[in-house]
Design an enzyme around this catalytic site. Structure first.
Site, PDB file in Angstrom:
ATOM      1  N   HIS A  27      -0.591   3.745   4.634  1.00 21.05           N
ATOM      2  CA  HIS A  27      -0.493   3.453   6.071  1.00 21.05           C
ATOM      3  C   HIS A  27      -1.867   3.624   6.740  1.00 21.05           C
ATOM      4  O   HIS A  27      -2.282   2.797   7.549  1.00 21.05           O
ATOM      5  CB  HIS A  27       0.481   4.415   6.767  1.00 21.05           C
ATOM      6  CG  HIS A  27       1.920   4.302   6.343  1.00 21.05           C
ATOM      7  ND1 HIS A  27       2.653   5.389   5.920  1.00 21.05           N
ATOM      8  CD2 HIS A  27       2.770   3.243   6.306  1.00 21.05           C
ATOM      9  CE1 HIS A  27       3.896   5.004   5.641  1.00 21.05           C
ATOM     10  NE2 HIS A  27       3.992   3.704   5.858  1.00 21.05           N
ATOM     11  N   LYS A  47      19.269   7.049  10.449  1.00 20.89           N
ATOM     12  CA  LYS A  47      18.439   7.110   9.243  1.00 20.89           C
ATOM     13  C   LYS A  47      18.084   8.574   8.957  1.00 20.89           C
ATOM     14  O   LYS A  47      17.568   9.269   9.829  1.00 20.89           O
ATOM     15  CB  LYS A  47      17.176   6.277   9.451  1.00 20.89           C
ATOM     16  CG  LYS A  47      16.661   5.653   8.174  1.00 20.89           C
ATOM     17  CD  LYS A  47      15.569   4.641   8.476  1.00 20.89           C
ATOM     18  CE  LYS A  47      14.955   4.085   7.212  1.00 20.89           C
ATOM     19  NZ  LYS A  47      13.862   3.153   7.512  1.00 20.89           N
ATOM     20  N   ARG A 104       3.173  -4.729   0.349  1.00 25.13           N
ATOM     21  CA  ARG A 104       2.780  -4.173  -0.951  1.00 25.13           C
ATOM     22  C   ARG A 104       3.264  -5.108  -2.062  1.00 25.13           C
ATOM     23  O   ARG A 104       2.900  -6.262  -2.092  1.00 25.13           O
ATOM     24  CB  ARG A 104       3.373  -2.762  -1.122  1.00 25.13           C
ATOM     25  CG  ARG A 104       2.771  -1.742  -0.208  1.00 25.13           C
ATOM     26  CD  ARG A 104       3.621  -0.510  -0.125  1.00 25.13           C
ATOM     27  NE  ARG A 104       4.883  -0.820   0.547  1.00 25.13           N
ATOM     28  CZ  ARG A 104       5.862   0.021   0.757  1.00 25.13           C
ATOM     29  NH1 ARG A 104       5.742   1.247   0.335  1.00 25.13           N
ATOM     30  NH2 ARG A 104       6.956  -0.340   1.399  1.00 25.13           N
ATOM     31  N   SER A 156       6.425   6.394   1.390  1.00 24.89           N
ATOM     32  CA  SER A 156       6.801   7.710   1.917  1.00 24.89           C
ATOM     33  C   SER A 156       7.854   8.338   1.009  1.00 24.89           C
ATOM     34  O   SER A 156       7.839   9.536   0.751  1.00 24.89           O
ATOM     35  CB  SER A 156       7.364   7.569   3.333  1.00 24.89           C
ATOM     36  OG  SER A 156       6.403   6.996   4.181  1.00 24.89           O
TER      37      SER A 156
HETATM   38  P1  ADP Z   1       9.833   1.007   7.475  1.00 27.79           P
HETATM   39  O1  ADP Z   1      11.003   1.956   7.338  1.00 27.79           O
HETATM   40  O2  ADP Z   1       9.809   0.262   8.778  1.00 27.79           O
HETATM   41  O3  ADP Z   1       9.595   0.112   6.292  1.00 27.79           O
HETATM   42  P2  ADP Z   1       7.524   2.546   6.578  1.00 27.79           P
HETATM   43  O4  ADP Z   1       6.929   3.729   7.251  1.00 27.79           O
HETATM   44  O5  ADP Z   1       8.096   2.741   5.225  1.00 27.79           O
HETATM   45  O6  ADP Z   1       8.581   1.994   7.626  1.00 27.79           O
HETATM   46  O7  ADP Z   1       6.448   1.372   6.506  1.00 27.79           O
HETATM   47  C1  ADP Z   1       5.883   0.818   7.661  1.00 27.79           C
HETATM   48  C2  ADP Z   1       5.086  -0.406   7.262  1.00 27.79           C
HETATM   49  O8  ADP Z   1       4.005  -0.019   6.423  1.00 27.79           O
HETATM   50  C3  ADP Z   1       5.880  -1.446   6.459  1.00 27.79           C
HETATM   51  O9  ADP Z   1       5.446  -2.735   6.830  1.00 27.79           O
HETATM   52  C4  ADP Z   1       5.513  -1.148   5.032  1.00 27.79           C
HETATM   53  O10 ADP Z   1       5.620  -2.312   4.215  1.00 27.79           O
HETATM   54  C5  ADP Z   1       4.061  -0.717   5.201  1.00 27.79           C
HETATM   55  N1  ADP Z   1       3.641   0.188   4.135  1.00 27.79           N
HETATM   56  C6  ADP Z   1       4.308   1.229   3.606  1.00 27.79           C
HETATM   57  N2  ADP Z   1       3.601   1.820   2.625  1.00 27.79           N
HETATM   58  C7  ADP Z   1       2.446   1.115   2.515  1.00 27.79           C
HETATM   59  C8  ADP Z   1       1.306   1.195   1.641  1.00 27.79           C
HETATM   60  N3  ADP Z   1       1.237   2.085   0.651  1.00 27.79           N
HETATM   61  N4  ADP Z   1       0.305   0.303   1.825  1.00 27.79           N
HETATM   62  C9  ADP Z   1       0.389  -0.626   2.793  1.00 27.79           C
HETATM   63  N5  ADP Z   1       1.449  -0.790   3.621  1.00 27.79           N
HETATM   64  C10 ADP Z   1       2.464   0.075   3.493  1.00 27.79           C
END
Ligand code: ADP
Length: 172
Positions: free
Chosen positions: A26, A50, A99, A137
């Protein structure tokens, strides 16, 4: 017809997600987007149904600590439609990270839904850096639960917070 946007207008991008917790994947997306936009708002979705490890307020503090080096980035919490929030703050762009191929279908669905709800707002998909391709995450929480090495996966404020929660025998 889409609204005309002045070339000089301050450009705000909103990066919505769960961020439970924020990872280095992120952070990488945010750093790259912050170079392109005047203002970036990392938006934590508050979703009552959630299950999360950290409360939205703690997630906000962890993100702020992790992004202290970026002065055009803010963090906010929102319950409801992201497009409503973006309209309220005058953002023209929603950022999402992409990803592995498995992200694609969900992100296209989200982008289409956003376009239907708010045709003036564009979704910008940013490719993850290969080093963070398989970082999520969820996987970070799994590593922390089993006392695995967290450096290289999450910023140090998040490492500390995870270590506190998953100190041997404290939480399964
Ligand atoms: P959500 O529950 O909305 O998917 P996340 O916090 O898991 O929320 O992810 C938010 C955004 O960041 C999403 O678009 C996800 O694809 C992207 N994301 C998550 N992990 C990574 C990563 N390692 N590298 C790049 N983008 C990521």
């Amino acid at each position: 017809m889409a609204k005309k946007v002045k070339a000089t207008a301050a450009r705000t991008a909103v990066y919505p997600g769960s961020f439970d917790p924020i990872t280095l994947g992120h952070v990488d997306i945010i750093e790259r987007v912050a170079r392109t936009f005047d203002r970036v708002i990392v938006l934590i979705a508050r979703s009552p149904d959630k299950q999360s490890l950290f409360t939205p307020e703690i997630r906000k503090t962890l993100i702020e600590k992790s992004l202290a080096h970026l002065d055009n980035v803010e963090v906010d919490i929102h319950e409801g439609l992201t497009t409503d929030y973006a309209n309220r703050v005058g953002a023209m762009v929603l950022v999402r990270g992409l990803r592995a191929v498995v992200d694609f279908e969900y992100e296209v669905y989200m982008a289409n839904m956003s376009a239907k709800l708010a045709p003036d707002i564009e979704t910008l998909l940013v490719f993850a850096r290969p080093a963070y391709y398989f970082l999520s995450s969820r996987s970070v929480k799994e590593v922390a639960r089993h006392q695995g090495e967290l450096s290289g996966l999450v910023p140090s404020p998040v490492q500390d917070a995870l270590l506190k929660i998953f100190k041997k025998g404290k939480k399964k």
